[in-house]
Design an enzyme around this catalytic site. Structure first.
Site, PDB file in Angstrom:
ATOM      1  N   GLU A 164      24.890  96.490  52.690  1.00  0.00           N
ATOM      2  CA  GLU A 164      23.868  96.240  51.664  1.00  0.00           C
ATOM      3  C   GLU A 164      22.597  96.961  52.111  1.00  0.00           C
ATOM      4  O   GLU A 164      22.132  96.732  53.224  1.00  0.00           O
ATOM      5  CB  GLU A 164      23.571  94.735  51.687  1.00  0.00           C
ATOM      6  CG  GLU A 164      23.722  94.043  50.402  1.00  0.00           C
ATOM      7  CD  GLU A 164      23.477  92.550  50.537  1.00  0.00           C
ATOM      8  OE1 GLU A 164      22.947  92.070  51.555  1.00  0.00           O
ATOM      9  OE2 GLU A 164      23.835  91.861  49.590  1.00  0.00           O
ATOM     10  N   ARG A 223      14.289  87.596  61.995  1.00  0.00           N
ATOM     11  CA  ARG A 223      14.522  88.960  61.488  1.00  0.00           C
ATOM     12  C   ARG A 223      13.227  89.529  60.897  1.00  0.00           C
ATOM     13  O   ARG A 223      12.955  90.714  61.006  1.00  0.00           O
ATOM     14  CB  ARG A 223      15.622  88.946  60.429  1.00  0.00           C
ATOM     15  CG  ARG A 223      15.908  90.322  59.874  1.00  0.00           C
ATOM     16  CD  ARG A 223      17.132  90.366  59.007  1.00  0.00           C
ATOM     17  NE  ARG A 223      17.046  89.427  57.887  1.00  0.00           N
ATOM     18  CZ  ARG A 223      18.057  89.133  57.089  1.00  0.00           C
ATOM     19  NH1 ARG A 223      19.240  89.668  57.301  1.00  0.00           N
ATOM     20  NH2 ARG A 223      17.905  88.285  56.093  1.00  0.00           N
ATOM     21  N   VAL A 268      22.135  84.183  53.279  1.00  0.00           N
ATOM     22  CA  VAL A 268      21.162  85.159  53.797  1.00  0.00           C
ATOM     23  C   VAL A 268      20.792  84.800  55.238  1.00  0.00           C
ATOM     24  O   VAL A 268      20.497  83.643  55.537  1.00  0.00           O
ATOM     25  CB  VAL A 268      19.891  85.166  52.905  1.00  0.00           C
ATOM     26  CG1 VAL A 268      18.803  86.071  53.479  1.00  0.00           C
ATOM     27  CG2 VAL A 268      20.245  85.587  51.488  1.00  0.00           C
ATOM     28  N   ASP A 320      29.845  94.340  53.784  1.00  0.00           N
ATOM     29  CA  ASP A 320      28.774  93.377  54.027  1.00  0.00           C
ATOM     30  C   ASP A 320      28.455  92.667  52.704  1.00  0.00           C
ATOM     31  O   ASP A 320      27.802  93.248  51.844  1.00  0.00           O
ATOM     32  CB  ASP A 320      27.553  94.178  54.511  1.00  0.00           C
ATOM     33  CG  ASP A 320      26.329  93.340  54.758  1.00  0.00           C
ATOM     34  OD1 ASP A 320      26.407  92.109  54.708  1.00  0.00           O
ATOM     35  OD2 ASP A 320      25.262  93.946  54.999  1.00  0.00           O
ATOM     36  N   ARG A 321      28.926  91.489  52.560  1.00  0.00           N
ATOM     37  CA  ARG A 321      28.802  90.628  51.365  1.00  0.00           C
ATOM     38  C   ARG A 321      29.765  91.051  50.247  1.00  0.00           C
ATOM     39  O   ARG A 321      29.983  92.222  50.007  1.00  0.00           O
ATOM     40  CB  ARG A 321      27.369  90.579  50.831  1.00  0.00           C
ATOM     41  CG  ARG A 321      27.294  89.762  49.565  1.00  0.00           C
ATOM     42  CD  ARG A 321      25.904  89.314  49.138  1.00  0.00           C
ATOM     43  NE  ARG A 321      25.437  88.126  49.837  1.00  0.00           N
ATOM     44  CZ  ARG A 321      24.268  88.043  50.443  1.00  0.00           C
ATOM     45  NH1 ARG A 321      23.423  89.041  50.441  1.00  0.00           N
ATOM     46  NH2 ARG A 321      23.915  86.950  51.059  1.00  0.00           N
ATOM     47  N   ARG A 377      17.097  82.412  61.950  1.00  0.00           N
ATOM     48  CA  ARG A 377      17.452  83.832  61.912  1.00  0.00           C
ATOM     49  C   ARG A 377      16.668  84.595  60.839  1.00  0.00           C
ATOM     50  O   ARG A 377      16.281  85.734  61.047  1.00  0.00           O
ATOM     51  CB  ARG A 377      18.954  84.004  61.681  1.00  0.00           C
ATOM     52  CG  ARG A 377      19.740  83.668  62.941  1.00  0.00           C
ATOM     53  CD  ARG A 377      21.193  84.000  62.783  1.00  0.00           C
ATOM     54  NE  ARG A 377      21.911  83.690  64.022  1.00  0.00           N
ATOM     55  CZ  ARG A 377      23.163  84.017  64.245  1.00  0.00           C
ATOM     56  NH1 ARG A 377      23.857  84.651  63.313  1.00  0.00           N
ATOM     57  NH2 ARG A 377      23.740  83.720  65.391  1.00  0.00           N
ATOM     58  N   ASP A 429      27.420  87.591  44.435  1.00  0.00           N
ATOM     59  CA  ASP A 429      26.349  87.937  43.481  1.00  0.00           C
ATOM     60  C   ASP A 429      26.426  87.036  42.262  1.00  0.00           C
ATOM     61  O   ASP A 429      25.434  86.481  41.821  1.00  0.00           O
ATOM     62  CB  ASP A 429      26.489  89.395  43.026  1.00  0.00           C
ATOM     63  CG  ASP A 429      26.220  90.367  44.145  1.00  0.00           C
ATOM     64  OD1 ASP A 429      25.290  90.117  44.919  1.00  0.00           O
ATOM     65  OD2 ASP A 429      26.954  91.361  44.249  1.00  0.00           O
ATOM     66  N   GLN A 436      20.037  91.824  39.518  1.00  0.00           N
ATOM     67  CA  GLN A 436      21.496  91.597  39.484  1.00  0.00           C
ATOM     68  C   GLN A 436      22.230  92.829  38.989  1.00  0.00           C
ATOM     69  O   GLN A 436      23.297  93.181  39.507  1.00  0.00           O
ATOM     70  CB  GLN A 436      21.854  90.380  38.616  1.00  0.00           C
ATOM     71  CG  GLN A 436      21.408  89.042  39.174  1.00  0.00           C
ATOM     72  CD  GLN A 436      21.730  88.869  40.647  1.00  0.00           C
ATOM     73  OE1 GLN A 436      22.775  89.301  41.147  1.00  0.00           O
ATOM     74  NE2 GLN A 436      20.832  88.245  41.377  1.00  0.00           N
TER      75      GLN A 436
HETATM   76  N1  LIG Z   1      25.606  86.462  66.911  1.00  0.00           N
HETATM   77  C1  LIG Z   1      24.270  86.490  66.807  1.00  0.00           C
HETATM   78  N2  LIG Z   1      23.520  85.898  67.756  1.00  0.00           N
HETATM   79  C2  LIG Z   1      22.180  85.899  67.659  1.00  0.00           C
HETATM   80  N3  LIG Z   1      21.499  86.450  66.652  1.00  0.00           N
HETATM   81  C3  LIG Z   1      22.200  87.052  65.689  1.00  0.00           C
HETATM   82  C4  LIG Z   1      23.625  87.105  65.705  1.00  0.00           C
HETATM   83  N4  LIG Z   1      24.045  87.753  64.597  1.00  0.00           N
HETATM   84  C5  LIG Z   1      22.919  88.104  63.922  1.00  0.00           C
HETATM   85  N5  LIG Z   1      21.816  87.702  64.589  1.00  0.00           N
HETATM   86  C6  LIG Z   1      20.433  87.928  64.177  1.00  0.00           C
HETATM   87  O1  LIG Z   1      20.194  87.144  63.000  1.00  0.00           O
HETATM   88  C7  LIG Z   1      19.404  87.890  62.071  1.00  0.00           C
HETATM   89  C8  LIG Z   1      20.158  87.999  60.757  1.00  0.00           C
HETATM   90  O2  LIG Z   1      21.342  88.760  60.962  1.00  0.00           O
HETATM   91  P1  LIG Z   1      21.915  89.722  59.836  1.00  0.00           P
HETATM   92  O3  LIG Z   1      23.174  90.318  60.401  1.00  0.00           O
HETATM   93  O4  LIG Z   1      20.857  90.669  59.367  1.00  0.00           O
HETATM   94  O5  LIG Z   1      22.253  88.651  58.691  1.00  0.00           O
HETATM   95  P2  LIG Z   1      22.699  88.820  57.178  1.00  0.00           P
HETATM   96  O6  LIG Z   1      23.247  90.212  57.026  1.00  0.00           O
HETATM   97  O7  LIG Z   1      23.727  87.763  56.983  1.00  0.00           O
HETATM   98  O8  LIG Z   1      21.488  88.567  56.360  1.00  0.00           O
HETATM   99  C9  LIG Z   1      19.121  89.242  62.720  1.00  0.00           C
HETATM  100  O9  LIG Z   1      17.822  89.179  63.317  1.00  0.00           O
HETATM  101  C10 LIG Z   1      20.205  89.373  63.770  1.00  0.00           C
HETATM  102  O10 LIG Z   1      19.797  90.154  64.869  1.00  0.00           O
HETATM  103  N1  LIG Z   2      22.837  89.229  44.084  1.00  0.00           N
HETATM  104  C1  LIG Z   2      21.668  88.977  44.687  1.00  0.00           C
HETATM  105  N2  LIG Z   2      20.652  88.410  44.005  1.00  0.00           N
HETATM  106  C2  LIG Z   2      19.464  88.149  44.582  1.00  0.00           C
HETATM  107  N3  LIG Z   2      19.183  88.465  45.847  1.00  0.00           N
HETATM  108  C3  LIG Z   2      20.170  89.025  46.557  1.00  0.00           C
HETATM  109  C4  LIG Z   2      21.443  89.300  46.031  1.00  0.00           C
HETATM  110  N4  LIG Z   2      22.215  89.845  47.013  1.00  0.00           N
HETATM  111  C5  LIG Z   2      21.431  89.923  48.094  1.00  0.00           C
HETATM  112  N5  LIG Z   2      20.204  89.440  47.827  1.00  0.00           N
HETATM  113  C6  LIG Z   2      19.043  89.427  48.703  1.00  0.00           C
HETATM  114  C7  LIG Z   2      19.003  88.368  49.729  1.00  0.00           C
HETATM  115  C8  LIG Z   2      18.317  89.033  50.883  1.00  0.00           C
HETATM  116  O1  LIG Z   2      16.906  88.924  50.727  1.00  0.00           O
HETATM  117  C9  LIG Z   2      18.689  90.503  50.755  1.00  0.00           C
HETATM  118  C10 LIG Z   2      19.791  90.957  51.662  1.00  0.00           C
HETATM  119  O2  LIG Z   2      20.760  89.944  51.826  1.00  0.00           O
HETATM  120  P1  LIG Z   2      21.393  89.601  53.276  1.00  0.00           P
HETATM  121  O3  LIG Z   2      22.159  88.322  53.078  1.00  0.00           O
HETATM  122  O4  LIG Z   2      20.274  89.501  54.247  1.00  0.00           O
HETATM  123  O5  LIG Z   2      22.289  90.774  53.568  1.00  0.00           O
HETATM  124  O6  LIG Z   2      19.077  90.669  49.420  1.00  0.00           O
END
Ligand SMILES: Nc1ncnc2c1ncn2[C@@H]1O[C@H](COP(=O)(O)OP(=O)(O)O)[C@@H](O)[C@H]1O
Ligand SMILES: Nc1ncnc2c1ncn2[C@H]1C[C@H](O)[C@@H](COP(=O)(O)O)O1
Length: 227
Positions: free
Chosen positions: A43, A154, A21, A90-91, A150, A96, A66
């Protein structure tokens, strides 16, 4: 020449972005889809009816969440199958079960019966034609401090209010999971090696690696089929 042709990435590729995450999956998904003119499978956090409740009470809501994620990802898989690929996802569905469901079961926040019901359903769903393995799983990795930074920046309240030990356990589980993952080829990318926010061009070395990887793995698959 467009970037997909330049790096010889097949138009029907399915690429999944994995990682803990906050590591940057959604940002990478959008950047790759934009560069390759692919579709995204994202997601959706805002419309998830269980996620907020889950962070308030893991034990009460882990099974519901889940099942919800499984249904959502299965619908996405079906869509990817029907379009014939050309997607950045995305994931992965593997996370899961391999990370989240397992972690909650191991910690006693999902019962044995619920965990077994969930894994049976997962296995039945994976064994359908809608479920082609991705051509490539891109695993994003960084230090634990970078990931926590991060999550904080976020700013999703439910995640900010979750104890750091939860993220630490998840981080460690991810490392172990990826070291044992073998359902499809993996490309590991360190998040300090690119910056999609400040330097748009930093996507190109990643595209080059993706093209190389997918061509190699498709050649390998063809050889296996001929054998
Ligand atoms: N290459 C990067 N450099 C700096 N910040 C980043 C980069 N990629 C993502 N972020 C920041 O990190 C945070 C989490 O990114 P996000 O793509 O939402 O992660 P995830 O989908 O893995 O949960 C966001 O605030 C995003 O803007
Ligand atoms: N399968 C999952 N079980 C519990 N929580 C989950 C699962 N998949 C995603 N999540 C949660 C974790 C984060 O709070 C959000 C979004 O995930 P991200 O890695 O930021 O895209 O959902």
């Amino acid at each position: 020449m467009n970037l997909r042709d330049k790096y010889q990435i097949p138009h029907d590729s399915i690429i999944t972005i994995a990682g803990t995450v906050g590591v940057g999956k959604s940002t990478m998904t959008k950047a790759l889809a934009n560069a390759l003119k692919f579709k995204t499978s994202l997601e959706k956090v805002e419309t998830n009816p269980y996620l907020g409740k889950f962070y308030d009470d893991f034990e009460r809501w882990s099974f519901h969440l889940q099942i919800y994620f499984l249904a959502e990802r299965f619908k996405e898989q079906k869509k990817i199958f029907e379009y014939g690929g050309g997607f950045i996802q995305d994931r992965s569905i593997y996370e899961d079960t391999g990370i989240f469901a397992k972690m909650h079961y191991d910690n006693g926040t999902m019962s044995k019966t619920d965990y077994e019901t969930y894994t049976n359903l997962f296995e039945a769903m994976v064994m359908t034609p809608y479920f082609p393995h991705p051509d490539l799983l891109i695993y994003l990795e960084g230090t634990f401090d970078e990931v926590v930074e991060r999550i904080q920046s976020r700013g999703r309240e439910m995640e900010k209010n979750t104890p750091i030990s939860y993220w630490e356990e998840m981080y460690n589980r991810y490392e172990n999971w990826i070291n044992n993952f073998n359902s499809c080829p993996i490309l590991r990318i360190n998040i300090s090696d690119y910056d999609l926010i400040e330097q748009e061009g930093s996507i190109e070395p990643i595209l080059e690696k993706i093209g190389h990887f997918i061509q190699q793995s498709r050649k390998w698959k063809t050889r296996e089929l001929i054998k």
